[in-house]
Design a protein around this motif. Structure first.
Motif, PDB file in Angstrom:
ATOM      1  N   GLN A 281       4.851 -23.477  16.836  1.00 57.37           N
ATOM      2  CA  GLN A 281       3.759 -24.374  17.543  1.00 57.37           C
ATOM      3  C   GLN A 281       4.558 -25.506  18.178  1.00 57.37           C
ATOM      4  O   GLN A 281       4.206 -25.839  19.562  1.00 57.37           O
ATOM      5  N   LEU A 282       5.385 -25.990  17.761  1.00 56.68           N
ATOM      6  CA  LEU A 282       6.387 -27.244  18.115  1.00 56.68           C
ATOM      7  C   LEU A 282       7.024 -26.836  19.545  1.00 56.68           C
ATOM      8  O   LEU A 282       6.913 -27.710  20.293  1.00 56.68           O
ATOM      9  N   GLN A 283       7.704 -25.690  19.393  1.00 58.60           N
ATOM     10  CA  GLN A 283       8.522 -25.202  20.623  1.00 58.60           C
ATOM     11  C   GLN A 283       7.888 -24.937  21.774  1.00 58.60           C
ATOM     12  O   GLN A 283       7.912 -25.299  22.892  1.00 58.60           O
ATOM     13  N   ALA A 284       6.439 -24.333  21.364  1.00 64.24           N
ATOM     14  CA  ALA A 284       5.725 -23.989  22.524  1.00 64.24           C
ATOM     15  C   ALA A 284       5.091 -25.363  22.967  1.00 64.24           C
ATOM     16  O   ALA A 284       4.961 -25.788  24.263  1.00 64.24           O
ATOM     17  N   LEU A 285       5.002 -26.586  22.373  1.00 68.93           N
ATOM     18  CA  LEU A 285       4.448 -27.716  22.696  1.00 68.93           C
ATOM     19  C   LEU A 285       5.623 -28.277  23.625  1.00 68.93           C
ATOM     20  O   LEU A 285       5.256 -29.054  24.713  1.00 68.93           O
ATOM     21  N   LYS A 286       6.773 -28.468  22.929  1.00 67.94           N
ATOM     22  CA  LYS A 286       7.759 -28.887  23.890  1.00 67.94           C
ATOM     23  C   LYS A 286       7.863 -28.101  25.192  1.00 67.94           C
ATOM     24  O   LYS A 286       8.419 -28.837  26.442  1.00 67.94           O
ATOM     25  N   LEU A 288       5.803 -27.225  27.230  1.00 69.85           N
ATOM     26  CA  LEU A 288       4.623 -27.749  28.121  1.00 69.85           C
ATOM     27  C   LEU A 288       4.752 -29.288  28.353  1.00 69.85           C
ATOM     28  O   LEU A 288       4.600 -29.618  29.579  1.00 69.85           O
ATOM     29  N   VAL A 289       5.080 -30.104  27.236  1.00 72.72           N
ATOM     30  CA  VAL A 289       4.997 -31.549  27.493  1.00 72.72           C
ATOM     31  C   VAL A 289       6.245 -32.285  27.264  1.00 72.72           C
ATOM     32  O   VAL A 289       6.504 -33.517  27.564  1.00 72.72           O
ATOM     33  N   GLY A 290       7.042 -31.615  26.829  1.00 76.81           N
ATOM     34  CA  GLY A 290       8.474 -32.188  26.457  1.00 76.81           C
ATOM     35  C   GLY A 290       8.628 -32.944  25.134  1.00 76.81           C
ATOM     36  O   GLY A 290       7.435 -33.292  24.707  1.00 76.81           O
ATOM     37  N   ALA A 291       9.629 -32.822  24.403  1.00 78.68           N
ATOM     38  CA  ALA A 291       9.755 -33.531  23.108  1.00 78.68           C
ATOM     39  C   ALA A 291       9.563 -34.862  22.911  1.00 78.68           C
ATOM     40  O   ALA A 291       9.346 -35.377  21.922  1.00 78.68           O
ATOM     41  N   SER A 292       9.672 -35.517  24.133  1.00 81.26           N
ATOM     42  CA  SER A 292       9.457 -37.085  24.215  1.00 81.26           C
ATOM     43  C   SER A 292       8.032 -37.192  24.076  1.00 81.26           C
ATOM     44  O   SER A 292       7.650 -38.603  23.669  1.00 81.26           O
ATOM     45  N   GLN A 293       7.062 -36.401  23.966  1.00 79.15           N
ATOM     46  CA  GLN A 293       5.536 -36.991  23.739  1.00 79.15           C
ATOM     47  C   GLN A 293       5.237 -36.254  22.273  1.00 79.15           C
ATOM     48  O   GLN A 293       3.953 -36.358  21.997  1.00 79.15           O
ATOM     49  N   ILE A 294       5.995 -35.613  21.475  1.00 75.90           N
ATOM     50  CA  ILE A 294       5.848 -35.309  20.243  1.00 75.90           C
ATOM     51  C   ILE A 294       6.187 -36.225  19.185  1.00 75.90           C
ATOM     52  O   ILE A 294       7.258 -36.939  19.199  1.00 75.90           O
ATOM     53  N   VAL A 295       5.152 -36.826  18.289  1.00 78.41           N
ATOM     54  CA  VAL A 295       5.610 -37.511  17.171  1.00 78.41           C
ATOM     55  C   VAL A 295       5.088 -37.174  15.914  1.00 78.41           C
ATOM     56  O   VAL A 295       4.237 -36.458  15.710  1.00 78.41           O
ATOM     57  N   TYR A 296       5.942 -37.842  15.056  1.00 75.42           N
ATOM     58  CA  TYR A 296       5.648 -37.175  13.322  1.00 75.42           C
ATOM     59  C   TYR A 296       4.279 -37.507  13.057  1.00 75.42           C
ATOM     60  O   TYR A 296       3.926 -38.858  13.125  1.00 75.42           O
ATOM     61  N   GLY A 297       3.730 -36.690  12.294  1.00 75.77           N
ATOM     62  CA  GLY A 297       2.564 -36.899  11.505  1.00 75.77           C
ATOM     63  C   GLY A 297       2.198 -35.923  10.380  1.00 75.77           C
ATOM     64  O   GLY A 297       2.750 -34.765  10.529  1.00 75.77           O
ATOM     65  N   THR A 298       1.693 -36.273   9.394  1.00 75.02           N
ATOM     66  CA  THR A 298       1.484 -35.443   8.112  1.00 75.02           C
ATOM     67  C   THR A 298       0.130 -34.913   8.042  1.00 75.02           C
ATOM     68  O   THR A 298       0.110 -33.936   7.476  1.00 75.02           O
ATOM     69  N   ASP A 299      -0.885 -35.786   8.026  1.00 72.20           N
ATOM     70  CA  ASP A 299      -2.184 -35.483   7.467  1.00 72.20           C
ATOM     71  C   ASP A 299      -2.213 -35.815   6.123  1.00 72.20           C
ATOM     72  O   ASP A 299      -3.101 -35.494   5.266  1.00 72.20           O
ATOM     73  N   PHE A 300      -1.476 -36.851   5.452  1.00 69.77           N
ATOM     74  CA  PHE A 300      -1.604 -37.017   4.056  1.00 69.77           C
ATOM     75  C   PHE A 300      -3.001 -37.891   3.880  1.00 69.77           C
ATOM     76  O   PHE A 300      -3.295 -38.772   4.818  1.00 69.77           O
ATOM     77  N   PRO A 301      -3.520 -37.672   2.703  1.00 65.04           N
ATOM     78  CA  PRO A 301      -3.273 -36.983   1.592  1.00 65.04           C
ATOM     79  C   PRO A 301      -3.543 -35.396   1.526  1.00 65.04           C
ATOM     80  O   PRO A 301      -3.779 -34.812   0.432  1.00 65.04           O
ATOM     81  N   PHE A 302      -4.111 -34.946   2.721  1.00 63.53           N
ATOM     82  CA  PHE A 302      -4.496 -33.435   2.546  1.00 63.53           C
ATOM     83  C   PHE A 302      -3.365 -32.527   2.578  1.00 63.53           C
ATOM     84  O   PHE A 302      -3.510 -31.318   2.643  1.00 63.53           O
ATOM     85  N   VAL A 303      -2.322 -32.840   3.058  1.00 59.69           N
ATOM     86  CA  VAL A 303      -1.092 -32.015   3.315  1.00 59.69           C
ATOM     87  C   VAL A 303       0.048 -32.539   2.532  1.00 59.69           C
ATOM     88  O   VAL A 303       0.299 -33.783   2.550  1.00 59.69           O
ATOM     89  N   ASN A 304       1.154 -31.682   2.309  1.00 57.09           N
ATOM     90  CA  ASN A 304       2.271 -32.248   1.686  1.00 57.09           C
ATOM     91  C   ASN A 304       3.188 -32.936   2.344  1.00 57.09           C
ATOM     92  O   ASN A 304       3.698 -32.251   3.155  1.00 57.09           O
ATOM     93  N   ALA A 305       3.331 -33.952   2.352  1.00 56.77           N
ATOM     94  CA  ALA A 305       4.216 -34.962   3.159  1.00 56.77           C
ATOM     95  C   ALA A 305       5.610 -34.416   3.247  1.00 56.77           C
ATOM     96  O   ALA A 305       6.313 -34.037   4.442  1.00 56.77           O
ATOM     97  N   PRO A 306       6.309 -34.231   2.127  1.00 56.49           N
ATOM     98  CA  PRO A 306       7.775 -33.668   2.297  1.00 56.49           C
ATOM     99  C   PRO A 306       7.865 -32.358   2.812  1.00 56.49           C
ATOM    100  O   PRO A 306       8.770 -32.026   3.638  1.00 56.49           O
ATOM    101  N   ALA A 307       7.063 -31.515   2.761  1.00 47.99           N
ATOM    102  CA  ALA A 307       6.997 -30.250   3.220  1.00 47.99           C
ATOM    103  C   ALA A 307       6.799 -30.357   4.943  1.00 47.99           C
ATOM    104  O   ALA A 307       7.526 -29.490   5.508  1.00 47.99           O
ATOM    105  N   THR A 308       6.134 -31.355   5.221  1.00 47.36           N
ATOM    106  CA  THR A 308       5.870 -31.614   6.692  1.00 47.36           C
ATOM    107  C   THR A 308       7.397 -32.015   7.243  1.00 47.36           C
ATOM    108  O   THR A 308       7.555 -31.478   8.482  1.00 47.36           O
ATOM    109  N   SER A 309       7.944 -32.766   6.522  1.00 48.06           N
ATOM    110  CA  SER A 309       9.353 -33.389   6.896  1.00 48.06           C
ATOM    111  C   SER A 309      10.494 -32.256   7.038  1.00 48.06           C
ATOM    112  O   SER A 309      11.198 -31.964   8.201  1.00 48.06           O
TER     113      SER A 309
END
Length: 338
Positions: A281-286, A288-309
């Motif tokens: 997903q992230l390479q496809a997004l890159k 199209l929009v470039g890595a400069s438009q991608i920001v870190y997000g986890t969706d905590f507490p619904f998602v495991n934050a360390p796994a996202t990192s």
């Protein structure tokens, strides 16, 4: 116990604590975290007794302390707090105004203020109440010093580009605001595929619906100073890119983008990594929009934050790109965290 006005204002005295002493890998800015306040939890408990509320079980066990523990394990320095589905409006405008105010004051005093430098606030608005939302924008920015606002992708049958929301976006544009968006199961499409959760299919689709709505309605063009963030890598954006944007051959992607074209706006928006922390997903997004438009997000507490990192770090980005995704890209619209 609700925070007093004195507590809320005092929470911001002195500003956020410096985080510069932490190593870069431990200074991620998470633009996608959720929270619950006492009154909102009481309201969700009441509503859940009538019909199931999305994520209700998670909230019964939530606390700022557990939030901070997960952040430390994931290397997150600062998390931006925002609303999620089902929002605060259940048909009663006065109730929505009250809950939105309580949520914003709770976050400002008990989380942003109590743990300086660890949290920021994308304020809740009582949409579809336009007048109430304009009042809450004023209070959130001028009194609570919110970092932006958090909106759902749709409200009833209306998406964010709907003319009904023009006064809200005009005010947000004047304030050069950050507008974070989060999807929900839209009223048009409740449980269309048995056995598939709304989070699996409807959430990504509703994100793309509202992105399209903002662009084709010219809301994005009329609001050049609003910094938009879309959850979950833009939902289905890359899957429908050609259908929405037209030809995307290498030559088209390499040439300068026409001002206010669909591709122009898609490339100026920001997209978080929640639910998409993988190379596919992230390479496809890159691309199209470039890595400069991608920001870190986890969706905590619904998602495991360390796994996202871990997922983000293993998604094939260069060290420079990872520095941007994990922190520096978000500083473009959250300069107070510099």
């Amino acid at each position: 116990m609700h925070p007093s006005r004195r507590e809320i204002v005092a929470a911001f005295v002195g500003g956020a604590a410096s985080l510069l002493a932490q190593p870069p890998a431990q200074r991620r800015i998470d633009v996608h975290q959720h929270y619950v306040s006492p009154d909102y939890l009481a309201l969700l408990t009441k509503k859940n007794a009538v019909a199931p509320v999305p994520g209700f079980a998670i909230w019964k066990d939530y606390s700022p302390a557990k939030n901070l523990d997960a952040m430390d394990k994931a290397g997150i320095a600062t998390a931006m707090l925002s609303p999620t589905a089902p929002g605060v409006y259940f048909g009663d405008a006065d109730e929505a105004r009250k809950i939105a105010r309580e949520m914003n004051e709770y976050a400002a005093a008990k989380m942003v203020g109590a743990y300086k430098g660890r949290f920021g606030l994308f304020a809740v608005l009582p949409i579809p109440d336009i007048e109430g939302s304009l009042r809450e924008i004023e209070y959130a920015f001028d009194t609570l010093k919110a970092d932006g606002v958090g909106l759902l992708t749709s409200y009833g049958s209306k998406y964010l580009g709907d003319p009904a929301f023009t006064p809200i976006f005009e005010e947000l544009n004047k304030r050069k605001a950050v507008v974070y968006t989060h999807p929900l199961e839209a009223s048009c499409c409740l449980n269309p595929v048995q056995g598939v959760t709304p989070q699996t299919l409807e959430y990504p689709t509703d994100t793309m619906r509202t992105l399209m709505s903002l662009v084709v309605s010219n809301t994005a063009t009329r609001c050049p100073d609003v910094k938009f963030i879309f959850s979950h890598a833009g939902g289905t954006l890359t899957s429908v890119a050609t259908r929405f944007l037209g030809a995307l051959d290498p030559a088209t992607l390499a040439k300068p983008v026409e001002m206010n074209s669909r591709l122009y706006h898609v490339r100026r928006f920001f997209y978080d990594t929640a639910g998409a922390a993988n190379a596919i997903q992230l390479q496809a997004l890159k691309s199209l929009v470039g890595a400069s438009q991608i920001v870190y997000g986890t969706d905590f507490p619904f998602v495991n934050a360390p796994a996202t990192s871990t997922g983000v770090d293993q998604s094939g980005f260069t060290s420079e790109e990872l520095r941007g995704i994990n922190r520096e890209n978000a500083l473009k619209f959250l300069p107070r965290l510099t």
